[in-house]
Write a protein that holds these residues in place. Sequence first.
Motif, PDB file in Angstrom:
ATOM      1  N   ALA A  65       0.831  -1.209   0.000  1.00 28.19           N
ATOM      2  CA  ALA A  65       0.000   0.000   0.000  1.00 28.19           C
ATOM      3  C   ALA A  65       0.862   1.254   0.000  1.00 28.19           C
ATOM      4  O   ALA A  65       2.018   1.245   0.439  1.00 28.19           O
ATOM      5  CB  ALA A  65      -0.908   0.008   1.228  1.00 28.19           C
ATOM      6  N   GLU A  66       0.276   2.325  -0.518  1.00 33.82           N
ATOM      7  CA  GLU A  66       0.933   3.624  -0.429  1.00 33.82           C
ATOM      8  C   GLU A  66       1.012   4.047   1.035  1.00 33.82           C
ATOM      9  O   GLU A  66       0.140   3.729   1.847  1.00 33.82           O
ATOM     10  CB  GLU A  66       0.148   4.682  -1.213  1.00 33.82           C
ATOM     11  N   SER A  67       2.052   4.767   1.366  1.00 33.03           N
ATOM     12  CA  SER A  67       2.236   5.231   2.735  1.00 33.03           C
ATOM     13  C   SER A  67       1.057   6.093   3.183  1.00 33.03           C
ATOM     14  O   SER A  67       0.746   7.094   2.536  1.00 33.03           O
ATOM     15  CB  SER A  67       3.523   6.054   2.838  1.00 33.03           C
ATOM     16  N   PRO A  68       0.370   5.741   4.289  1.00 34.69           N
ATOM     17  CA  PRO A  68      -0.730   6.572   4.780  1.00 34.69           C
ATOM     18  C   PRO A  68      -0.260   7.968   5.188  1.00 34.69           C
ATOM     19  O   PRO A  68      -1.009   8.932   5.075  1.00 34.69           O
ATOM     20  CB  PRO A  68      -1.275   5.789   5.982  1.00 34.69           C
ATOM     21  N   ILE A  69       0.993   8.063   5.646  1.00 34.49           N
ATOM     22  CA  ILE A  69       1.530   9.378   6.002  1.00 34.49           C
ATOM     23  C   ILE A  69       1.623  10.250   4.757  1.00 34.49           C
ATOM     24  O   ILE A  69       1.218  11.416   4.761  1.00 34.49           O
ATOM     25  CB  ILE A  69       2.906   9.249   6.677  1.00 34.49           C
ATOM     26  N   ARG A  70       2.132   9.677   3.666  1.00 31.49           N
ATOM     27  CA  ARG A  70       2.271  10.441   2.436  1.00 31.49           C
ATOM     28  C   ARG A  70       0.906  10.839   1.884  1.00 31.49           C
ATOM     29  O   ARG A  70       0.717  11.977   1.433  1.00 31.49           O
ATOM     30  CB  ARG A  70       3.040   9.639   1.389  1.00 31.49           C
ATOM     31  N   LEU A  71      -0.063   9.938   1.936  1.00 26.47           N
ATOM     32  CA  LEU A  71      -1.400  10.250   1.414  1.00 26.47           C
ATOM     33  C   LEU A  71      -2.058  11.339   2.252  1.00 26.47           C
ATOM     34  O   LEU A  71      -2.735  12.221   1.726  1.00 26.47           O
ATOM     35  CB  LEU A  71      -2.261   8.986   1.387  1.00 26.47           C
ATOM     36  N   PHE A  72      -1.863  11.272   3.574  1.00 27.13           N
ATOM     37  CA  PHE A  72      -2.410  12.327   4.427  1.00 27.13           C
ATOM     38  C   PHE A  72      -1.742  13.657   4.107  1.00 27.13           C
ATOM     39  O   PHE A  72      -2.399  14.706   4.080  1.00 27.13           O
ATOM     40  CB  PHE A  72      -2.198  11.993   5.906  1.00 27.13           C
ATOM     41  N   LYS A  73      -0.447  13.636   3.843  1.00 23.92           N
ATOM     42  CA  LYS A  73       0.257  14.876   3.495  1.00 23.92           C
ATOM     43  C   LYS A  73      -0.265  15.451   2.177  1.00 23.92           C
ATOM     44  O   LYS A  73      -0.296  16.677   2.000  1.00 23.92           O
ATOM     45  CB  LYS A  73       1.755  14.620   3.419  1.00 23.92           C
ATOM     46  N   TYR A  74      -0.646  14.578   1.244  1.00 24.69           N
ATOM     47  CA  TYR A  74      -1.255  15.065   0.001  1.00 24.69           C
ATOM     48  C   TYR A  74      -2.527  15.851   0.318  1.00 24.69           C
ATOM     49  O   TYR A  74      -2.769  16.931  -0.237  1.00 24.69           O
ATOM     50  CB  TYR A  74      -1.591  13.901  -0.916  1.00 24.69           C
ATOM     51  N   LEU A  75      -3.365  15.301   1.217  1.00 25.66           N
ATOM     52  CA  LEU A  75      -4.602  16.001   1.598  1.00 25.66           C
ATOM     53  C   LEU A  75      -4.279  17.324   2.280  1.00 25.66           C
ATOM     54  O   LEU A  75      -4.977  18.330   2.086  1.00 25.66           O
ATOM     55  CB  LEU A  75      -5.439  15.120   2.529  1.00 25.66           C
ATOM     56  N   PHE A  76      -3.222  17.318   3.071  1.00 28.50           N
ATOM     57  CA  PHE A  76      -2.778  18.533   3.749  1.00 28.50           C
ATOM     58  C   PHE A  76      -2.363  19.588   2.713  1.00 28.50           C
ATOM     59  O   PHE A  76      -2.732  20.762   2.816  1.00 28.50           O
ATOM     60  CB  PHE A  76      -1.610  18.180   4.667  1.00 28.50           C
ATOM     61  N   LEU A  77      -1.605  19.177   1.700  1.00 26.71           N
ATOM     62  CA  LEU A  77      -1.172  20.107   0.656  1.00 26.71           C
ATOM     63  C   LEU A  77      -2.352  20.648  -0.138  1.00 26.71           C
ATOM     64  O   LEU A  77      -2.349  21.806  -0.564  1.00 26.71           O
ATOM     65  CB  LEU A  77      -0.189  19.402  -0.291  1.00 26.71           C
ATOM     66  N   LYS A  78      -3.365  19.806  -0.354  1.00 25.50           N
ATOM     67  CA  LYS A  78      -4.578  20.254  -1.052  1.00 25.50           C
ATOM     68  C   LYS A  78      -5.196  21.449  -0.343  1.00 25.50           C
ATOM     69  O   LYS A  78      -5.647  22.412  -0.970  1.00 25.50           O
ATOM     70  CB  LYS A  78      -5.612  19.107  -1.088  1.00 25.50           C
ATOM     71  N   VAL A  79      -5.226  21.393   0.986  1.00 25.47           N
ATOM     72  CA  VAL A  79      -5.821  22.468   1.776  1.00 25.47           C
ATOM     73  C   VAL A  79      -4.916  23.694   1.798  1.00 25.47           C
ATOM     74  O   VAL A  79      -5.366  24.824   1.577  1.00 25.47           O
ATOM     75  CB  VAL A  79      -6.097  21.982   3.217  1.00 25.47           C
ATOM     76  N   ILE A  80      -3.642  23.479   2.045  1.00 23.10           N
ATOM     77  CA  ILE A  80      -2.694  24.596   2.139  1.00 23.10           C
ATOM     78  C   ILE A  80      -2.666  25.406   0.847  1.00 23.10           C
ATOM     79  O   ILE A  80      -2.630  26.643   0.856  1.00 23.10           O
ATOM     80  CB  ILE A  80      -1.278  24.076   2.459  1.00 23.10           C
ATOM     81  N   TYR A  81      -2.731  24.705  -0.285  1.00 21.68           N
ATOM     82  CA  TYR A  81      -2.619  25.389  -1.583  1.00 21.68           C
ATOM     83  C   TYR A  81      -3.940  25.416  -2.348  1.00 21.68           C
ATOM     84  O   TYR A  81      -3.958  25.789  -3.521  1.00 21.68           O
ATOM     85  CB  TYR A  81      -1.517  24.729  -2.420  1.00 21.68           C
ATOM     86  N   ASP A  82      -5.038  25.028  -1.682  1.00 26.06           N
ATOM     87  CA  ASP A  82      -6.394  25.101  -2.248  1.00 26.06           C
ATOM     88  C   ASP A  82      -6.424  24.544  -3.676  1.00 26.06           C
ATOM     89  O   ASP A  82      -6.775  25.232  -4.634  1.00 26.06           O
ATOM     90  CB  ASP A  82      -6.886  26.559  -2.241  1.00 26.06           C
ATOM     91  N   SER A  83      -6.060  23.260  -3.814  1.00 29.51           N
ATOM     92  CA  SER A  83      -5.951  22.619  -5.121  1.00 29.51           C
ATOM     93  C   SER A  83      -6.859  21.397  -5.215  1.00 29.51           C
ATOM     94  O   SER A  83      -7.306  20.849  -4.207  1.00 29.51           O
ATOM     95  CB  SER A  83      -4.500  22.174  -5.376  1.00 29.51           C
TER      96      SER A  83
END
Length: 486
Positions: A55-73
Motif C-alpha cells: 500500500a501507499e504510505s498513509p503518512i504520504r497520502l495524508f500529506k497530500y490532503l494537507f497540501l490540497k488544503v494549504i494550496y487550495d488545489s
Amino acid sequence: MLAQQETFQFTDYSGLYDKVVPKKHLLRQINDLVDFSFVYKELVSKYCKDNGRKAESPIRLFKYLFLKVIYDSSDVDVVERSMYDMSFKYFLGMSPEEGVINPSTLTKFRKLRLKDIDLLDMLISKTVSIAIEKGIIKSNTIIVDATHSGSRSNPYTPIQILKLRSKQLRKSLYENDESIKDILPAKNEDDSLEHELAYTKALVDKVSEDKLLVNIPMIQERLNMLMETLEDIQDRYTTSKDKDARIGHKSAENQFFGYKSHIAITPERLIVAATVTSGEKGDGKQLPDLIDKAKENGIEVDAVVGDAAYSGDSNLKKAKNEDIKIVARLSPCISQGFRSESDKWDYNKDAGMFVCPAGHMATRKAKQGKKNVQGNQVYTYYFDVEKCKACALREGCYKAGAKSKTYSVTIKTATQQAQLAFQQTEEFKKAYRERYKIEAKNAELKNVFGYDRAESYGIDAMRMQGAVTMFAANVKCIIKIMNGGK
C-alpha cells in the motif's frame, strides 16, 4: 498490505533538497514542527499486514490532503505539482526522481482508510498538544462562533454548475489568447441538460487537444475542475443530492444550504475544539460540547467569549456549575423558557427567530404581557400552519384545525438577570473586545483554505474536510507565532 513501519528512501539526489528548499520554507518548517507518524499509528489497523499489494504510505497520502488544503488545489493538481515541485517532494518524503501516485488513490484513501475515524477531534487535539508543548497557549479563555459552508450542490442545478465551470475555463482561455474564441465550439443557449453535457464534452475535447494550452497552469486548473464536475454530474445526473445538508439562515432574509462548523479558539487564534453540524442547527446548543472538547484537549477553560446565541439559560447554568464566565451579550429571546420541549427548539440569532424540531423557522414574533406586573413578559413566535399541517412531527405539536402554531419564551429569568449585571462590568467589556478574533479566523478558513464550500457530499465528508482544514490552519498559526508573528 502495509509495511510494518514507515521507511524513506534516500538516494544520491536527496542532497538537492538542502539547496532548493530553504530552511525558512513553510513546508520545511511544517515537517520540522509536526511528527506525522501519528497518522501511521492511527491508520495501521485499517490495512492488512500480510496480504495484497504494498500500500501507499498513509503518512504520504495524508500529506497530500494537507497540501490540497494549504494550496487550495484539486486532487489532480496537487499530484501534478508533486511531480516537479521539489518542496512538495521534500514534504512528501519522496526522493527527487521518484514517481507520483494516481490522483484516484486519494479518493480511495478518503473513502476506505479515513472512514469511521474521528479525524476532526484527533487532528485538533494533535495541534493543541504541539501548541501547549511550545508554550504558545497562555490563556484559559476560549472564543466561540459558527461559520457556514455551502453544500457542494448549492445553489446550482446541473446546468448552472456546468455553465459556471465552462465560463471559468473560457475566461482563462480568453485571458491567454482572445482569438481562441473562433475555434471553440458554439455555446449551448438553451436549458437542456443533454445539450449542455454535449457542449461541455466538446469544449473539454477541444481544449485537451492543444497540448500548449493545457500546460498553462490556470487553464489546466480550470479544465480539471470542469472535467471533475462533468464526471460528477454524469455519475449522479444531479448536483443537489446532498442528504445531510440543510437550509440555515444568515439573517431573516438570507439563507444558505449546507453545513455549520462550530469553532472554539484561544486568544492566540488556535482552534482548540470544533464540531460540524447540518446548516439549520443553532449555535448555542453546541457550546457544552465545545467546552468539554477544549478541556479534553488540555485547555483549562475559565471564560467563554461569544455572541448572543450563547447566552441561553442552559449555557449560563452550566457555566455557573463549572465556574466559567460567559462573556456574551444577553438576548432575552435566547432564554429557553420553562417548556418541557424547550431542548428541541433552536434559536437562530442571525434571523432573530426560533426554529422548530422539524427545521421550520418562525415567520414573525410578538411581545406579550405587561412590564412591572406579576409574571414575566414573553416573546411569542408564530409559525406557518400550512407547513405544520403537512409536517411529519405534527403529532403532539400541532392540533388539527388550529389556525396558528406558536412558541413562547419568557424574558429575563433570574439567571439572565445575573448575566445582565455582569454585562455592565469592565471585566466583561474588556473580554468581549476579543470576539473579533473568531470572526477573523472564520474568514481565514473560507478565504485562504477554501472552507466556504463543501468539496464532497454528506456530513462525514464535511467533517473530514473540516478536520484537515483546521489542522492546516493551526499548524500555520503555530509556525507564525514561533516566527514572531501574532
